[in-house]
Motif scaffolding. Structure first.
Motif, PDB file in Angstrom:
ATOM      1  N   UNK A   1      69.400  -2.607  33.534  1.00  0.00           N
ATOM      2  CA  UNK A   1      68.946  -4.198  33.684  1.00  0.00           C
ATOM      3  C   UNK A   1      67.683  -3.937  34.136  1.00  0.00           C
ATOM      4  N   UNK A   2      66.662  -4.706  33.931  1.00  0.00           N
ATOM      5  CA  UNK A   2      65.407  -5.013  34.922  1.00  0.00           C
ATOM      6  C   UNK A   2      65.185  -5.365  35.878  1.00  0.00           C
ATOM      7  N   UNK A   3      65.994  -6.155  36.506  1.00  0.00           N
ATOM      8  CA  UNK A   3      66.873  -6.836  37.628  1.00  0.00           C
ATOM      9  C   UNK A   3      66.589  -5.336  39.008  1.00  0.00           C
ATOM     10  N   UNK A   4      67.886  -5.182  38.565  1.00  0.00           N
ATOM     11  CA  UNK A   4      68.113  -3.527  38.975  1.00  0.00           C
ATOM     12  C   UNK A   4      66.989  -2.979  38.514  1.00  0.00           C
ATOM     13  N   UNK A   5      66.226  -2.905  37.933  1.00  0.00           N
ATOM     14  CA  UNK A   5      65.387  -1.271  38.176  1.00  0.00           C
ATOM     15  C   UNK A   5      63.620  -1.854  38.909  1.00  0.00           C
ATOM     16  N   UNK A   6      62.658  -2.648  38.335  1.00  0.00           N
ATOM     17  CA  UNK A   6      62.346  -2.536  38.603  1.00  0.00           C
ATOM     18  C   UNK A   6      61.837  -4.106  39.664  1.00  0.00           C
ATOM     19  N   UNK A   7      62.641  -4.474  39.255  1.00  0.00           N
ATOM     20  CA  UNK A   7      62.927  -6.523  40.210  1.00  0.00           C
ATOM     21  C   UNK A   7      63.428  -5.964  41.805  1.00  0.00           C
ATOM     22  N   UNK A   8      63.778  -4.317  41.846  1.00  0.00           N
ATOM     23  CA  UNK A   8      63.923  -4.201  43.148  1.00  0.00           C
ATOM     24  C   UNK A   8      62.852  -3.849  43.822  1.00  0.00           C
ATOM     25  N   UNK A   9      62.210  -3.472  43.124  1.00  0.00           N
ATOM     26  CA  UNK A   9      60.678  -2.718  43.882  1.00  0.00           C
ATOM     27  C   UNK A   9      59.906  -3.734  44.069  1.00  0.00           C
ATOM     28  N   UNK A  10      59.826  -5.354  43.470  1.00  0.00           N
ATOM     29  CA  UNK A  10      58.747  -6.307  42.983  1.00  0.00           C
ATOM     30  C   UNK A  10      60.020  -7.319  44.235  1.00  0.00           C
ATOM     31  N   UNK A  11      60.615  -7.801  44.590  1.00  0.00           N
ATOM     32  CA  UNK A  11      61.769  -8.402  45.680  1.00  0.00           C
ATOM     33  C   UNK A  11      61.260  -7.751  46.915  1.00  0.00           C
ATOM     34  N   UNK A  12      61.437  -6.675  47.035  1.00  0.00           N
ATOM     35  CA  UNK A  12      61.184  -6.202  48.368  1.00  0.00           C
ATOM     36  C   UNK A  12      60.097  -5.629  48.942  1.00  0.00           C
TER      37      UNK A  12
ATOM     38  N   UNK B   1      63.878  12.385  65.870  1.00  0.00           N
ATOM     39  CA  UNK B   1      63.301  11.435  67.053  1.00  0.00           C
ATOM     40  C   UNK B   1      63.701  10.310  67.295  1.00  0.00           C
ATOM     41  N   UNK B   2      64.761  10.029  66.176  1.00  0.00           N
ATOM     42  CA  UNK B   2      64.911   8.380  66.688  1.00  0.00           C
ATOM     43  C   UNK B   2      63.648   7.012  66.386  1.00  0.00           C
ATOM     44  N   UNK B   3      63.410   8.055  65.482  1.00  0.00           N
ATOM     45  CA  UNK B   3      61.971   6.517  65.796  1.00  0.00           C
ATOM     46  C   UNK B   3      62.914   5.544  64.398  1.00  0.00           C
ATOM     47  N   UNK B   4      62.006   4.292  64.500  1.00  0.00           N
ATOM     48  CA  UNK B   4      61.747   3.399  63.800  1.00  0.00           C
ATOM     49  C   UNK B   4      62.106   3.493  62.333  1.00  0.00           C
ATOM     50  N   UNK B   5      62.976   3.471  61.810  1.00  0.00           N
ATOM     51  CA  UNK B   5      63.000   3.443  59.530  1.00  0.00           C
ATOM     52  C   UNK B   5      61.598   2.120  59.962  1.00  0.00           C
ATOM     53  N   UNK B   6      61.059   3.032  58.922  1.00  0.00           N
ATOM     54  CA  UNK B   6      59.747   1.984  58.123  1.00  0.00           C
ATOM     55  C   UNK B   6      60.447   1.462  56.858  1.00  0.00           C
ATOM     56  N   UNK B   7      61.539   1.760  56.043  1.00  0.00           N
ATOM     57  CA  UNK B   7      62.699   1.021  55.228  1.00  0.00           C
ATOM     58  C   UNK B   7      63.798   1.265  56.182  1.00  0.00           C
ATOM     59  N   UNK B   8      63.933  -0.366  56.160  1.00  0.00           N
ATOM     60  CA  UNK B   8      65.195  -0.689  57.517  1.00  0.00           C
ATOM     61  C   UNK B   8      66.597  -1.199  56.584  1.00  0.00           C
ATOM     62  N   UNK B   9      67.827  -0.867  57.022  1.00  0.00           N
ATOM     63  CA  UNK B   9      68.828  -0.927  55.892  1.00  0.00           C
ATOM     64  C   UNK B   9      68.957  -2.546  55.691  1.00  0.00           C
ATOM     65  N   UNK B  10      68.673  -2.829  57.123  1.00  0.00           N
ATOM     66  CA  UNK B  10      68.551  -4.860  57.209  1.00  0.00           C
ATOM     67  C   UNK B  10      68.094  -5.217  56.208  1.00  0.00           C
ATOM     68  N   UNK B  11      66.612  -4.517  55.503  1.00  0.00           N
ATOM     69  CA  UNK B  11      66.201  -4.847  54.936  1.00  0.00           C
ATOM     70  C   UNK B  11      66.134  -5.282  53.166  1.00  0.00           C
ATOM     71  N   UNK B  12      66.816  -3.363  53.244  1.00  0.00           N
ATOM     72  CA  UNK B  12      67.355  -2.995  52.121  1.00  0.00           C
ATOM     73  C   UNK B  12      69.092  -4.611  51.984  1.00  0.00           C
ATOM     74  N   UNK B  13      69.215  -4.682  52.188  1.00  0.00           N
ATOM     75  CA  UNK B  13      70.741  -5.154  52.339  1.00  0.00           C
ATOM     76  C   UNK B  13      69.932  -7.173  51.641  1.00  0.00           C
ATOM     77  N   UNK B  14      69.080  -7.917  52.222  1.00  0.00           N
ATOM     78  CA  UNK B  14      68.860  -8.595  52.364  1.00  0.00           C
ATOM     79  C   UNK B  14      67.791  -9.125  50.734  1.00  0.00           C
TER      80      UNK B  14
END
Length: 350
Positions: A171-182, A316-329
């Protein structure tokens, strides 16, 4: 610099794209092998110079492999992620990371327990069209944006095979929708307050062939996010309105313009125009003195490439650009869109 060796699990379109383009040694990462359940894909990978693994166990037991990239159908992401994390591998997973928030919570907790990096590849944060709109939002070139419309439309239906099937996460919500919502949540610095949506099933599949969602943010911004696969005439990729102008980006080639208000509109001396069978002052164009048209200009990304950041996170234990909290949201918002569409109601989002 000690290179992080990757194995790509799933050598389809995205898996091969990672292997042959995105994962580059200059970023400290290297593809050393490929695993796929399809022998034809393994044969192709071998022809292209990659080591191939006969089984998943062979991948997980290889101590020279520090990380895996999972690019398989959506419903297999959880099982593969858990197996890799338990084997001591870092994981990069293609979107959508899991089928739902419950699955993601389980995998995220395991990554913390094992002390391994788990990151989701949200590559469209680096799209030029998105970076331009994000810059307009941040720098207020046309004032505060109050409406943002983001669309991806085509006329080829749902591609592939498993993407037609609900059990595989199609389905498109789980395909392209993930990108646009992110992109939208990454750009708008305010929580979502309300969600409304409608899914399209005109092609007769058991998954959506498109959708339209309406988001209201706490700061007053309203967003329309739409994906369609039956659009023989496409609407613009982006259309945004601010209190001092508007902007449009029509397609991936960045064609479009910014129209900015530069003068005061004299509401008492508008010249009417003929419109259909009548006249209108309301819809007459503003005077030439009231606006100026500007070209769309590319905007450079203000963050490192994904895999360069991944290397820095691991080493180096840097901060992720894509954070898992953002993915969860994003996953939580997708669940709200499904609910809003099913109930045909506006959902209060927390």
């Amino acid at each position: 610099m000690k290179t992080i060796n990757f194995v790509v699990i799933g050598y389809g379109g995205m898996g091969s794209y990672h292997a042959k383009g995105l994962i580059q040694e200059k970023d400290g990462v290297k593809v050393v092998g490929v695993y796929d359940i399809d022998q034809k894909r393994l044969d192709l990978a071998e022809e292209e110079g990659f080591k191939v693994y006969a089984t998943l166990e062979d991948v997980l037991e290889d101590q020279s492999v520090e990380a895996v990239l999972i690019a398989t159908p959506n419903d297999s992401h959880k099982e593969l992620s858990i197996a890799a994390l338990k084997a001591g591998k870092h994981v990069v997973c293609e979107k959508p990371v899991m089928m739902n928030t419950k699955e993601f919570e389980e995998v995220f907790a395991l990554a913390k327990l094992e002390g391994k990096v788990f990151m989701v590849h949200q590559n469209r944060r680096w799209d030029n069209d998105f970076l331009i709109i994000r810059d307009l939002y941040k720098n207020k070139q046309i004032g505060e944006l109050f409406q943002i419309e983001s669309r991806v439309q085509g006329a080829n239906g749902i591609p592939g095979d498993w993407r037609h099937l609900k059990q595989h996460g199609g389905g498109m919500l789980l395909d392209w929708g993930v990108h646009l919502l992110d992109q939208m949540l990454y750009m708008v610095d305010s929580p979502v307050k309300k969600v409304a949506a409608d899914l399209s099933f005109v092609l007769g599949d058991d998954v959506d062939d498109g959708f339209i969602s309406y988001l209201t943010f706490e700061n007053g911004v309203k967003a329309i996010i739409e994906v369609g696969t039956t659009n023989f005439i496409k609407l613009p990729r982006w259309y945004v309105r601010g209190f001092e102008g508007a902007a449009v980006i029509r397609d991936w080639d960045l064609s479009g313009e910014i129209v900015k208000q530069t003068g005061t509109i004299d509401h008492h001396n508008l010249v009417p125009i003929k419109a259909g069978a009548g006249l209108t002052k309301t819809m007459a164009p503003p005077s030439e003195e009231a606006t100026t048209t500007l070209r769309i200009k590319e905007v450079a990304a203000d963050v490192a490439p994904f895999y360069a950041n991944f290397y820095d996170v691991v080493r180096n234990n840097a901060e992720p650009i894509v954070k898992n909290e953002e993915v969860y949201r994003v996953l939580k918002l997708i669940e709200a869109i499904f609910e809003a569409a099913e109930k045909q109601q506006v959902i209060e989002f927390e």
